[in-house]
Design a protein around this motif. Structure first.
Motif, PDB file in Angstrom:
ATOM      1  N   PRO A 185      -9.880   7.930   9.819  1.00 10.10           N
ATOM      2  CA  PRO A 185     -10.990   7.341  10.581  1.00 10.10           C
ATOM      3  C   PRO A 185     -11.903   6.448   9.759  1.00 10.10           C
ATOM      4  CG  PRO A 185     -11.387   9.673  10.191  1.00 10.10           C
ATOM      5  CD  PRO A 185      -9.979   9.401   9.748  1.00 10.10           C
ATOM      6  N   ASN A 186     -11.987   6.688   8.464  1.00 10.02           N
ATOM      7  CA  ASN A 186     -12.854   5.870   7.607  1.00 10.02           C
ATOM      8  C   ASN A 186     -12.137   4.656   7.026  1.00 10.02           C
ATOM      9  OD1 ASN A 186     -14.948   7.749   8.010  1.00 10.02           O
ATOM     10  ND2 ASN A 186     -14.262   8.993   6.274  1.00 10.02           N
ATOM     11  N   GLY A 187     -10.837   4.540   7.291  1.00 14.71           N
ATOM     12  CA  GLY A 187     -10.080   3.381   6.827  1.00 14.71           C
ATOM     13  C   GLY A 187      -9.901   3.299   5.324  1.00 14.71           C
ATOM     14  N   VAL A 188      -9.992   4.439   4.638  1.00 17.45           N
ATOM     15  CA  VAL A 188      -9.874   4.434   3.174  1.00 17.45           C
ATOM     16  C   VAL A 188      -8.471   4.038   2.748  1.00 17.45           C
ATOM     17  CG1 VAL A 188     -10.051   5.837   1.082  1.00 17.45           C
ATOM     18  CG2 VAL A 188     -11.667   6.183   2.956  1.00 17.45           C
ATOM     19  N   LEU A 189      -7.467   4.661   3.336  1.00 22.05           N
ATOM     20  CA  LEU A 189      -6.091   4.344   2.970  1.00 22.05           C
ATOM     21  C   LEU A 189      -5.682   2.978   3.509  1.00 22.05           C
ATOM     22  CD1 LEU A 189      -4.302   7.785   3.568  1.00 22.05           C
ATOM     23  CD2 LEU A 189      -5.554   6.968   1.568  1.00 22.05           C
ATOM     24  N   GLU A 190      -6.167   2.647   4.676  1.00 23.20           N
ATOM     25  CA  GLU A 190      -5.824   1.355   5.280  1.00 23.20           C
ATOM     26  C   GLU A 190      -6.296   0.199   4.407  1.00 23.20           C
ATOM     27  OE1 GLU A 190      -3.993  -1.146   7.819  1.00 23.20           O
ATOM     28  OE2 GLU A 190      -3.952   1.060   7.915  1.00 23.20           O
ATOM     29  N   ALA A 191      -7.454   0.363   3.779  1.00 32.49           N
ATOM     30  CA  ALA A 191      -8.020  -0.716   2.962  1.00 32.49           C
ATOM     31  C   ALA A 191      -7.340  -0.838   1.604  1.00 32.49           C
ATOM     32  CB  ALA A 191      -9.519  -0.477   2.769  1.00 32.49           C
ATOM     33  N   SER A 192      -6.784   0.257   1.105  1.00 31.14           N
ATOM     34  CA  SER A 192      -6.274   0.257  -0.264  1.00 31.14           C
ATOM     35  C   SER A 192      -4.754   0.321  -0.344  1.00 31.14           C
ATOM     36  CB  SER A 192      -6.874   1.446  -1.024  1.00 31.14           C
ATOM     37  OG  SER A 192      -6.277   1.604  -2.287  1.00 31.14           O
ATOM     38  N   TRP A 193      -4.134   1.047   0.557  1.00 27.34           N
ATOM     39  CA  TRP A 193      -2.697   1.284   0.465  1.00 27.34           C
ATOM     40  C   TRP A 193      -1.919   0.173   1.163  1.00 27.34           C
ATOM     41  CZ3 TRP A 193      -0.891   7.037   0.610  1.00 27.34           C
ATOM     42  CH2 TRP A 193      -1.686   7.795  -0.282  1.00 27.34           C
ATOM     43  N   SER A 194      -1.681  -0.887   0.446  1.00 21.20           N
ATOM     44  CA  SER A 194      -0.907  -2.016   0.974  1.00 21.20           C
ATOM     45  C   SER A 194       0.445  -2.067   0.268  1.00 21.20           C
ATOM     46  CB  SER A 194      -1.662  -3.337   0.755  1.00 21.20           C
ATOM     47  OG  SER A 194      -0.864  -4.425   1.151  1.00 21.20           O
ATOM     48  N   PHE A 195       1.502  -2.057   1.057  1.00 22.88           N
ATOM     49  CA  PHE A 195       2.850  -2.040   0.495  1.00 22.88           C
ATOM     50  C   PHE A 195       3.491  -3.427   0.484  1.00 22.88           C
ATOM     51  CE2 PHE A 195       1.984   2.200   2.069  1.00 22.88           C
ATOM     52  CZ  PHE A 195       2.415   3.001   1.028  1.00 22.88           C
ATOM     53  N   SER A 196       2.669  -4.459   0.623  1.00 21.07           N
ATOM     54  CA  SER A 196       3.195  -5.824   0.631  1.00 21.07           C
ATOM     55  C   SER A 196       3.557  -6.307  -0.767  1.00 21.07           C
ATOM     56  CB  SER A 196       2.166  -6.779   1.254  1.00 21.07           C
ATOM     57  OG  SER A 196       0.939  -6.730   0.532  1.00 21.07           O
ATOM     58  N   ASN A 197       3.000  -5.679  -1.789  1.00 15.20           N
ATOM     59  CA  ASN A 197       3.287  -6.080  -3.181  1.00 15.20           C
ATOM     60  C   ASN A 197       4.396  -5.233  -3.780  1.00 15.20           C
ATOM     61  OD1 ASN A 197       1.174  -7.987  -3.141  1.00 15.20           O
ATOM     62  ND2 ASN A 197      -0.322  -6.382  -3.635  1.00 15.20           N
ATOM     63  N   ASN A 198       5.415  -4.956  -2.982  1.00 14.30           N
ATOM     64  CA  ASN A 198       6.450  -4.030  -3.437  1.00 14.30           C
ATOM     65  C   ASN A 198       7.327  -4.580  -4.544  1.00 14.30           C
ATOM     66  OD1 ASN A 198       7.823  -5.910  -1.974  1.00 14.30           O
ATOM     67  ND2 ASN A 198       8.425  -4.519  -0.320  1.00 14.30           N
ATOM     68  N   GLY A 199       7.134  -5.829  -4.952  1.00 15.38           N
ATOM     69  CA  GLY A 199       7.916  -6.374  -6.055  1.00 15.38           C
ATOM     70  C   GLY A 199       7.245  -6.205  -7.403  1.00 15.38           C
ATOM     71  N   ILE A 200       6.042  -5.688  -7.411  1.00 17.16           N
ATOM     72  CA  ILE A 200       5.270  -5.523  -8.642  1.00 17.16           C
ATOM     73  C   ILE A 200       5.412  -4.087  -9.136  1.00 17.16           C
ATOM     74  CG2 ILE A 200       2.987  -5.664  -9.698  1.00 17.16           C
ATOM     75  CD1 ILE A 200       2.217  -7.657  -7.540  1.00 17.16           C
ATOM     76  N   ASP A 201       5.782  -3.944 -10.406  1.00 19.17           N
ATOM     77  CA  ASP A 201       5.922  -2.617 -10.992  1.00 19.17           C
ATOM     78  C   ASP A 201       4.562  -1.935 -11.073  1.00 19.17           C
ATOM     79  OD1 ASP A 201       8.654  -2.955 -11.357  1.00 19.17           O
ATOM     80  OD2 ASP A 201       8.345  -3.942 -13.299  1.00 19.17           O
TER      81      ASP A 201
END
Length: 314
Positions: A80-96
């Motif tokens: 509900p607070n959007g903590v994971l939504e704001a930080s957990w982005s899997f779009s950079n999956n090519g970066i170690d």
């Protein structure tokens, strides 16, 4: 939030990462790891994780299972607070190591997508216990305290998290029984389950966790005796469980009426079984006796007919 062993293991890993990469990965298995004075338990955890993952030997390796673990977690919880939504982005999956920048995620090394621990306490998260956490198979610490999680804990998920040393699920609304699989965590040193709604007894398997240095189940709905191996912890770690009894609590364990009735039923059943066997024996004896009498009478009448007096009409 982490235990002493967890902190030592992490510090050791970072401090000697280059050493391990230079010597262990070149096949120099006879080389002594630095820090010989390190606590034996912590060294064991580090060795197991290093040798199992082998990630330093192959450069910056992405662990697909750990990434999937975090994806499943994000999808299964309510944020509900959007903590994971704001930080957990899997779009950079090519970066170690990109998942190591996520809020609450700690990795074994910044350049590896290998989850060391999850610090998700007091984030306002809701929902059931995330079913995909077992995919973070090298995780040693999990803190989900101070949220609004509810429902039962999965029965077998903890059996697949063999390296766990620190587990804090306190201050939630988890219910049901405490899974017996928690007792199979060989290296578990801290278990915090206080301020939930757990019911039933304390699993006997928890008596096998000799590494436990911290254990708390206060303010639940547990019942039954406190295990002998857990009586070394303070009484405050067991309070507010109306059904718990035995040391270190002042409440003595009493036999329940249900237990007495069960014992009486068992004894009554055993008595009926004995009577039934006795009757069978009596019946068998009567049949054998009648048969023996008939045979004896027939033999006497056949071989000694003159011994019998017959009516003259016969």
């Amino acid at each position: 939030y982490v235990s002493v062993e967890f902190t030592r293991a992490k510090t050791f890993y970072f401090r000697h990462y280059d050493f391990v990469k230079r010597h262990l990965c070149k096949g120099d298995t006879g080389r002594q790891l630095p820090g010989s004075a390190m606590h034996g338990y912590t060294r064991l955890v580090v060795w197991l994780l290093l040798l199992s993952s082998s990630s330093p030997c192959f450069g910056h390796v992405t662990s697909d299972s750990d990434v999937q673990c975090l994806k499943d977690l994000k999808q299964s919880v309510i944020d509900p607070n959007g903590v994971l939504e704001a930080s957990w982005s899997f779009s950079n999956n090519g970066i170690d190591g990109y998942i190591c920048r996520f809020t609450g995620v700690e990795c074994w090394h910044p350049d590896q997508n290998r989850v060391l621990g999850l610090r998700l306490g007091n984030l306002g998260l809701e929902g059931l216990f995330p079913p995909g956490l077992h995919l973070c198979s090298f995780m040693t610490a999990l803190d989900m305290s101070g949220n609004n999680f509810s429902g039962p804990l999965p029965e077998h998920i903890f059996e697949q998290m063999g390296y766990m040393t620190y587990l804090d699920l306190s201050n939630n609304s988890f219910s049901g029984v405490i899974p017996a699989g928690i007792g199979n965590m060989t290296y578990l040193s801290t278990l915090a389950l206080q301020h939930n709604q757990f019911a039933g007894g304390i699993p006997a398997q928890l008596g096998n966790t000799s590494q436990l240095i911290s254990f708390n189940v206060a303010d639940n709905s547990l019942s039954g005796p406190v295990l002998d191996s857990l009586q070394r912890f303070p009484a405050t770690n067991f309070t507010a469980n109306p059904g718990l009894c035995g040391p270190p609590l002042d409440k003595r364990c009493k036999k329940r009426f249900r237990v007495r009735i069960h014992v009486r039923l068992v004894r009554t059943r055993e008595m009926f079984v004995r009577i039934q066997k006795l009757l069978h024996r009596i019946n068998d004896a009567s049949i054998i006796g009648a048969l023996a009498g008939f045979i004896f009478g027939f033999m006497v009448a056949f071989y000694f007919p003159h011994k019998f007096l017959f009516c003259g009409r016969l």
